[in-house]
Design an enzyme around this catalytic site. Structure first.
Site, mmCIF file in Angstrom:
data_model
loop_
_atom_site.group_PDB
_atom_site.id
_atom_site.type_symbol
_atom_site.label_atom_id
_atom_site.label_comp_id
_atom_site.label_asym_id
_atom_site.label_seq_id
_atom_site.Cartn_x
_atom_site.Cartn_y
_atom_site.Cartn_z
ATOM 1 C CG MET A 1 -37.974 -6.862 35.927
ATOM 2 S SD MET A 1 -39.228 -5.577 35.957
ATOM 3 C CE MET A 1 -40.622 -6.470 35.270
ATOM 4 N N GLY B 1 -31.717 -5.120 23.837
ATOM 5 C CA GLY B 1 -31.740 -4.604 25.198
ATOM 6 C C GLY B 1 -31.947 -5.711 26.197
ATOM 7 C CD GLU C 1 -44.630 2.952 17.415
ATOM 8 O OE1 GLU C 1 -44.259 3.872 16.675
ATOM 9 O OE2 GLU C 1 -45.487 3.098 18.318
ATOM 10 C CG ASP D 1 -37.984 1.814 35.270
ATOM 11 O OD1 ASP D 1 -37.218 2.516 35.959
ATOM 12 O OD2 ASP D 1 -37.587 0.863 34.573
ATOM 13 C CG ASP E 1 -39.625 -1.144 29.923
ATOM 14 O OD1 ASP E 1 -40.500 -1.975 30.215
ATOM 15 O OD2 ASP E 1 -38.447 -1.246 30.273
ATOM 16 C CB VAL F 1 -38.846 3.503 18.832
ATOM 17 C CG1 VAL F 1 -38.449 4.955 18.598
ATOM 18 C CG2 VAL F 1 -40.291 3.415 19.314
ATOM 19 N N PRO G 1 -34.236 7.920 30.654
ATOM 20 C CG PRO G 1 -32.417 9.392 30.591
ATOM 21 C CD PRO G 1 -33.249 8.573 31.544
ATOM 22 N N GLY H 1 -32.467 -6.304 30.644
ATOM 23 C CA GLY H 1 -32.576 -5.780 31.997
ATOM 24 C C GLY H 1 -32.764 -6.909 32.983
#
Length: 575
Positions: free
Chosen positions: A95, A91, A174, A218, A237, A176, A221, A93
Site C-alpha cells: 500500500m 520500508g 513520529e 494489521d 502503521d 522510532v 512485529p 509495502g
C-alpha cells in the site's frame, strides 16, 4: 469538462463510495445520492462504467480526476513532500512506502508514509482526511504520534505544465529508531518474563486505541518497533485501521477494503464475508500470534508454500499449534493466555486488550490467571471437528446401542410421563393465568414509559454543541455528561429510570467500561418498584446483566452470589 471544482469534489466522493458496493447496488446508490443533479449523475455513472472496462487502474480520465497515476513512491529520495525532506527509504509495502525524513519547521526527524497512488481510488480525498484526523487523536506513549496528514500535489507523467495535477496522500509521524519487537527480543536476549512484559505494554497501547474506537487490523512485529534508547515499544502503521464511525453502525477501513497480514490475521478477517465481524477481538487474536512468536520464534500456523486461497482457508479453519508443542519448558499459564486470545470463536477471546494485559501482569506477579484453560467439552468439540469422519462412525455405533436401550425402557417412561403430566397440568394453568395478567399490566406500563425514555435518549443525541466539540464529541463523553441527569429527570418515574440506566449500562458494557456498567445495572435494579407488574421480569434480566458484568470484571464470587436463587426467582416468570 465544464463542471466547476466543487462538482468534481462531489464526484470524487460519490464514485469512491460507489466503488465499495457491488455492481448491482451501484446504480441505485448513485441515483439516490445525485438526486435531481443530472450532470452529477451522468458523470458519476460514466466514470463507474469506465472502471469496468479499463485496462489500467481505471482509465486516463478517471485516474486524473481521482488522483491516480502519480509518481513511483519508492524512488522519491531527496524530494520534498510538504514541509518534509525525504532522506532514506526505510520500508515498503503493497500500500505504501515509508521514508526517514526531516521536517523543516520545527526541525525534527520524522517518518513519512506515502500511499501508493491507486489507494486514492478507494479512499477519496474526504474519507482519507476524515480518518487520518481520527487516527491523529491517538495520544499514547506507546503509539507512534501522527504529526500531519495531507495530500501533496504532483504532476502526472507526461503532463508537465498542464492542469492535470495528481495528489499523493501522505502521513507524517513520529520516527522510532529501533528494530521490530521480535528482532529486539532476539538481539537483547530477553528472558520469557521480559518478552511477556513487552507484549503486555503493546496490549495496553492497543486498548487505548480501542477506547478511541480505532481497531488496528494489521498488528504484527513489523508494526511494533522498540526504541533502542528507552526500551519502550511503539505501535505504528494505523494506515489500514478500521474506525468505528460516529454516524453509522459499520466499520470503515482507511483503504476501503479488508486488509491484513497472513499469519497474524484473525479467522474473521480471512473470511471477509462480513466486515462488521471484525472488531477489537480481531486485534486480540493478532496479539496472541505475536506473543506466540515472541516466545518461540515460530508461528502458530505454518502457511509456507501456500497459495493465497489456501492461506486464507487455513487461517479460517485450521487450529493453531499449542505453545508447548514448540517449547515444552514454557509455562502452562502462557499457553492458556494464547489459547484464549487466539480462539477461533471470538466470543471466547479476551473481552478487551486490557484484560489480556492484566492476565500477563498476573503471570509476572505469580498470581492466578482470571481466564481458565479450555474445558473438557470445548476440547471434545475441537477433536470432533478435526476427526469428523471417525467421530460420525463411532457415534453411529453408540446411537444403535442407545436405540436398543431406549426401546426396552419406553413403556416405563411413557407411564411415568403420563402421571407427571397429569400432576403438573393444574400448576401450569395457574401460572399461565398469572402470567397473562402480569403481561397485560406490563404492556400498559411499558407504553407509558416508552415516550419518556425515547424523549430522553433523543435529547442525549441532540445535546452535543458544535461550539463544544462538534464532530469530535464521543458517545462515551456524552454518556458521562448525561448520567448525573437521569435521577432528576425520572424522579417521579422509577420504572423509566430503571430502563434508562439499563440502556446506559449496556452501552458502557459494549465500550469495555465494565465498572461503570456494573454501577448502572445495580442502580437500575435498586430503583425498580417492587409493586410494578414488570418488577419480576426486569429484575431477573438485570441479575443476568450483573452476572455477566461481574464475569468480565473477573469477580467470580460476586457473580456466584447473583446466580444463587436465580432459578427459583425466575420460575414464576417462565414456569
Amino acid at each position: 469538462m465544464t463542471m466547476i471544482q466543487e462538482s468534481w469534489e462531489q464526484i470524487r466522493e460519490l464514485v469512491a463510495d460507489a466503488m465499495e458496493l457491488s455492481a448491482a447496488d451501484r446504480k441505485a446508490f448513485v441515483h439516490q445520492r445525485a438526486g435531481e443533479n443530472q450532470e452529477l449523475l451522468s458523470e458519476a455513472m460514466s466514470l463507474l462504467a469506465a472502471s469496468d472496462t479499463a485496462t489500467g487502474v481505471i482509465d486516463s480520465r478517471t485516474d486524473a480526476e481521482l488522483g491516480l497515476g502519480g509518481p513511483d513512491v519508492i524512488s522519491m529520495r531527496g524530494q520534498s513532500i510538504g514541509r518534509y525532506e525525504l532522506e532514506e527509504l526505510i520500508g515498503e509495502g503493497a500500500m505504501s512506502a515509508v521514508y526517514r525524513a526531516w521536517q523543516r519547521t520545527p526541525r525534527r526527524e520524522v517518518a513519512v508514509k506515502l500511499f501508493r497512488s491507486s489507494i486514492a481510488l478507494v479512499d477519496a480525498r474526504v474519507r482519507f482526511n476524515r480518518e487520518a484526523n481520527v487516527l491523529a487523536r491517538l495520544a499514547h506513549p506507546n503509539i507512534a504520534a501522527i504529526f500531519e496528514s495531507g495530500l501533496h500535489p504532483c504532476e502526472a507523467p507526461g503532463s508537465e505544465g498542464s492542469a492535470s495535477a495528481r495528489v499523493l496522500p501522505f502521513i507524517a509521524m513520529e520516527f522510532v529508531r529501533g528494530p521490530t519487537i521480535t528482532q529486539y527480543a532476539r538481539q537483547k536476549k530477553l528472558t520469557v518474563e521480559q518478552r511477556v512484559e513487552l507484549l503486555a505494554t503493546v496490549a495496553r497501547a492497543v486498548h487505548a486505541a480501542h477506547q478511541q474506537a480505532v481497531i488496528h487490523c494489521d498488528l504484527k512485529p513489523q508494526n511494533v518497533l522498540v526504541d533502542f534508547a528507552t526500551g519502550q515499544p511503539k505501535v505504528l502503521d494505523f494506515g489500514i485501521a478500521r474506525v468505528i464511525s460516529s454516524d453509522t453502525s459499520t466499520l470503515q477501513s482507511t483503504a476501503g477494503v479488508l486488509l491484513g497480514t497472513p499469519g497474524y490475521m484473525s479467522p474473521e478477517q480471512a473470511s471477509a464475508s462480513n466486515k462488521e465481524s471484525v472488531d477489537i477481538r480481531s486485534d486480540i487474536y493478532s496479539l496472541g500470534v505475536m506473543l506466540f512468536e515472541l516466545l518461540t520464534n515460530a508461528m502458530p500456523l505454518d502457511l509456507s508454500s501456500m497459495t493465497v486461497f489456501q492461506t486464507l482457508r487455513t487461517i479460517e479453519t485450521a487450529e493453531p499449534r499449542k505453545l508447548r508443542d514448540i517449547d515444552p519448558i514454557l509455562p502452562a499459564e502462557l499457553e492458556t493466555v494464547i489459547c484464549v486470545a487466539m480462539s477461533r470463536d471470538k466470543s471466547l477471546r479476551y473481552a478487551s486488550a486490557a484484560a489480556m494485559a492484566d492476565d500477563l501482569a498476573r503471570f509476572l506477579r505469580h498470581e492466578p490467571l482470571q481466564v481458565k484453560p479450555p474445558g473438557t467439552w470445548y476440547v471434545v468439540r475441537k477433536f470432533a471437528r478435526r476427526h469428523k469422519g471417525k467421530v460420525i462412525a463411532a457415534s453411529c455405533g453408540v446411537l444403535l446401542l442407545a436405540v436398543a436401550t431406549i426401546t426396552s425402557s419406553v413403556g416405563f417412561v411413557r407411564a411415568e410421563s403420563a402421571r407427571r403430566f397429569a400432576e403438573t397440568q393444574k400448576d401450569i394453568a395457574q401460572q399461565a393465568e398469572v402470567r397473562a395478567q402480569n403481561a397485560a399490566k406490563a404492556s400498559e406500563l411499558a407504553q407509558l414509559n416508552t415516550t419518556r425514555i425515547n424523549n430522553f435518549l433523543l435529547d442525549l443525541l441532540k445535546s452535543p454543541s458544535p461550539d463544544a466539540g462538534g464532530k469530535t464529541v464521543t458517545v462515551y463523553g456524552q454518556i458521562q455528561k448525561t448520567i448525573p441527569l437521569i435521577g432528576e429527570r425520572f424522579k417521579d418515574a422509577p420504572l423509566a429510570e430503571s430502563d434508562v440506566r439499563t440502556i446506559v449500562g449496556r452501552a458502557l458494557f459494549s465500550m469495555g467500561e465494565f465498572d461503570q456498567a456494573l454501577e448502572q445495572f445495580k442502580l437500575a435494579r435498586d430503583v425498580m418498584p417492587k409493586d410494578s407488574p414488570l418488577w419480576l421480569g426486569r429484575t431477573a434480566d438485570l441479575r443476568v446483566e450483573l452476572v455477566q458484568t461481574h464475569r468480565y470484571l473477573y469477580q467470580p464470587d460476586e457473580a456466584q452470589k447473583e446466580l444463587e436463587g436465580l432459578e427459583e426467582f425466575a420460575r414464576p416468570l417462565v414456569g
